[in-house]
Design a protein around this motif. Sequence first.
Motif, PDB file in Angstrom:
ATOM      1  N   ASP A   1      -9.190   0.100   0.433  1.00 62.11           N
ATOM      2  CA  ASP A   1      -9.399   1.512   0.765  1.00 62.11           C
ATOM      3  C   ASP A   1      -8.428   2.280  -0.123  1.00 62.11           C
ATOM      4  O   ASP A   1      -7.227   2.002  -0.106  1.00 62.11           O
ATOM      5  CB  ASP A   1      -9.099   1.771   2.248  1.00 62.11           C
ATOM      6  CG  ASP A   1      -9.117   3.253   2.562  1.00 62.11           C
ATOM      7  OD1 ASP A   1     -10.167   3.889   2.383  1.00 62.11           O
ATOM      8  OD2 ASP A   1      -8.051   3.771   2.967  1.00 62.11           O
ATOM      9  N   TYR A   2      -8.940   3.224  -0.903  1.00 62.09           N
ATOM     10  CA  TYR A   2      -8.087   3.884  -1.881  1.00 62.09           C
ATOM     11  C   TYR A   2      -8.518   5.324  -2.100  1.00 62.09           C
ATOM     12  O   TYR A   2      -9.629   5.716  -1.783  1.00 62.09           O
ATOM     13  CB  TYR A   2      -8.121   3.130  -3.208  1.00 62.09           C
ATOM     14  CG  TYR A   2      -9.515   2.898  -3.744  1.00 62.09           C
ATOM     15  CD1 TYR A   2     -10.151   3.850  -4.527  1.00 62.09           C
ATOM     16  CD2 TYR A   2     -10.203   1.727  -3.442  1.00 62.09           C
ATOM     17  CE1 TYR A   2     -11.433   3.653  -4.995  1.00 62.09           C
ATOM     18  CE2 TYR A   2     -11.491   1.514  -3.912  1.00 62.09           C
ATOM     19  CZ  TYR A   2     -12.101   2.477  -4.688  1.00 62.09           C
ATOM     20  OH  TYR A   2     -13.371   2.275  -5.156  1.00 62.09           O
ATOM     21  N   ASP A   3      -7.598   6.094  -2.655  1.00 65.03           N
ATOM     22  CA  ASP A   3      -7.876   7.443  -3.144  1.00 65.03           C
ATOM     23  C   ASP A   3      -7.799   7.377  -4.657  1.00 65.03           C
ATOM     24  O   ASP A   3      -6.923   6.703  -5.221  1.00 65.03           O
ATOM     25  CB  ASP A   3      -6.849   8.450  -2.627  1.00 65.03           C
ATOM     26  CG  ASP A   3      -6.956   8.687  -1.137  1.00 65.03           C
ATOM     27  OD1 ASP A   3      -8.085   8.650  -0.604  1.00 65.03           O
ATOM     28  OD2 ASP A   3      -5.911   8.894  -0.488  1.00 65.03           O
TER      29      ASP A   3
ATOM     30  N   THR B   1       0.829  -1.198   0.000  1.00 66.73           N
ATOM     31  CA  THR B   1       0.000   0.000   0.000  1.00 66.73           C
ATOM     32  C   THR B   1       0.867   1.253   0.000  1.00 66.73           C
ATOM     33  O   THR B   1       2.073   1.189   0.213  1.00 66.73           O
ATOM     34  CB  THR B   1      -0.920   0.015   1.233  1.00 66.73           C
ATOM     35  OG1 THR B   1      -0.113  -0.017   2.405  1.00 66.73           O
ATOM     36  CG2 THR B   1      -1.857  -1.180   1.234  1.00 66.73           C
TER      37      THR B   1
ATOM     38  N   GLY C   1      -5.914  -2.454   2.738  1.00 63.35           N
ATOM     39  CA  GLY C   1      -6.808  -3.545   2.391  1.00 63.35           C
ATOM     40  C   GLY C   1      -6.727  -4.546   3.524  1.00 63.35           C
ATOM     41  O   GLY C   1      -5.666  -4.701   4.144  1.00 63.35           O
ATOM     42  N   THR C   2      -7.842  -5.199   3.811  1.00 62.81           N
ATOM     43  CA  THR C   2      -7.809  -6.218   4.847  1.00 62.81           C
ATOM     44  C   THR C   2      -6.739  -7.249   4.502  1.00 62.81           C
ATOM     45  O   THR C   2      -5.960  -7.671   5.347  1.00 62.81           O
ATOM     46  CB  THR C   2      -9.185  -6.903   4.974  1.00 62.81           C
ATOM     47  OG1 THR C   2     -10.159  -5.897   5.224  1.00 62.81           O
ATOM     48  CG2 THR C   2      -9.195  -7.907   6.098  1.00 62.81           C
TER      49      THR C   2
ATOM     50  N   THR D   1     -11.434  -5.820   0.762  1.00 63.90           N
ATOM     51  CA  THR D   1     -11.907  -4.519   1.264  1.00 63.90           C
ATOM     52  C   THR D   1     -10.892  -3.400   1.018  1.00 63.90           C
ATOM     53  O   THR D   1     -10.363  -2.805   1.949  1.00 63.90           O
ATOM     54  CB  THR D   1     -12.297  -4.579   2.764  1.00 63.90           C
ATOM     55  OG1 THR D   1     -11.164  -4.992   3.525  1.00 63.90           O
ATOM     56  CG2 THR D   1     -13.455  -5.507   3.004  1.00 63.90           C
TER      57      THR D   1
ATOM     58  N   ASN E   1      -4.531   2.670  -0.214  1.00 60.80           N
ATOM     59  CA  ASN E   1      -4.166   3.053   1.152  1.00 60.80           C
ATOM     60  C   ASN E   1      -4.091   1.861   2.085  1.00 60.80           C
ATOM     61  O   ASN E   1      -3.234   1.801   2.964  1.00 60.80           O
ATOM     62  CB  ASN E   1      -5.178   4.052   1.719  1.00 60.80           C
ATOM     63  CG  ASN E   1      -5.199   5.330   0.918  1.00 60.80           C
ATOM     64  OD1 ASN E   1      -4.171   5.863   0.548  1.00 60.80           O
ATOM     65  ND2 ASN E   1      -6.391   5.811   0.623  1.00 60.80           N
TER      66      ASN E   1
END
Length: 127
Positions: A101-103, A34, A58-59, A99, A56
């Motif tokens: 999470d990102y921008d 990440t 991830g599980t 899961t 950013n």
Amino acid sequence: MIFENGLTLGVVPGNNSHVNATGTGFVVQEFSGTGTLVTIPVGDGTIYSPVDFELNAGTTVGASANVSFNVTNAKHPNLSGVTTYITRYWTYTPNDITTPDYDITIYYDDTDDVVGTESNLIFAKRS
């Protein structure tokens, strides 16, 4: 086209130099972890429509983690009745990332893609 970690297009992308990722074509960006911002050099063969993407968290970020993008040069089919929109949309698919999470930042050609009043546009993610 697959971009391994750190691999770039090799030229300055633009309307005449990008990956035509339309229809069934995708640009795949591999990740080893990440926190790295990458520019996905996609377009429709005529207009360069890149995506800045940063994973950013991830599980689980597996050994084969990647994201794929393509762009469609058309109004999104779920925007019926909407009078302000852009005439392109991007498809994003995460692989081997649980899961995510990102921008994300998308770029479009405001002289070619905007229908209606640009200041009324609202970014939306459809799942």
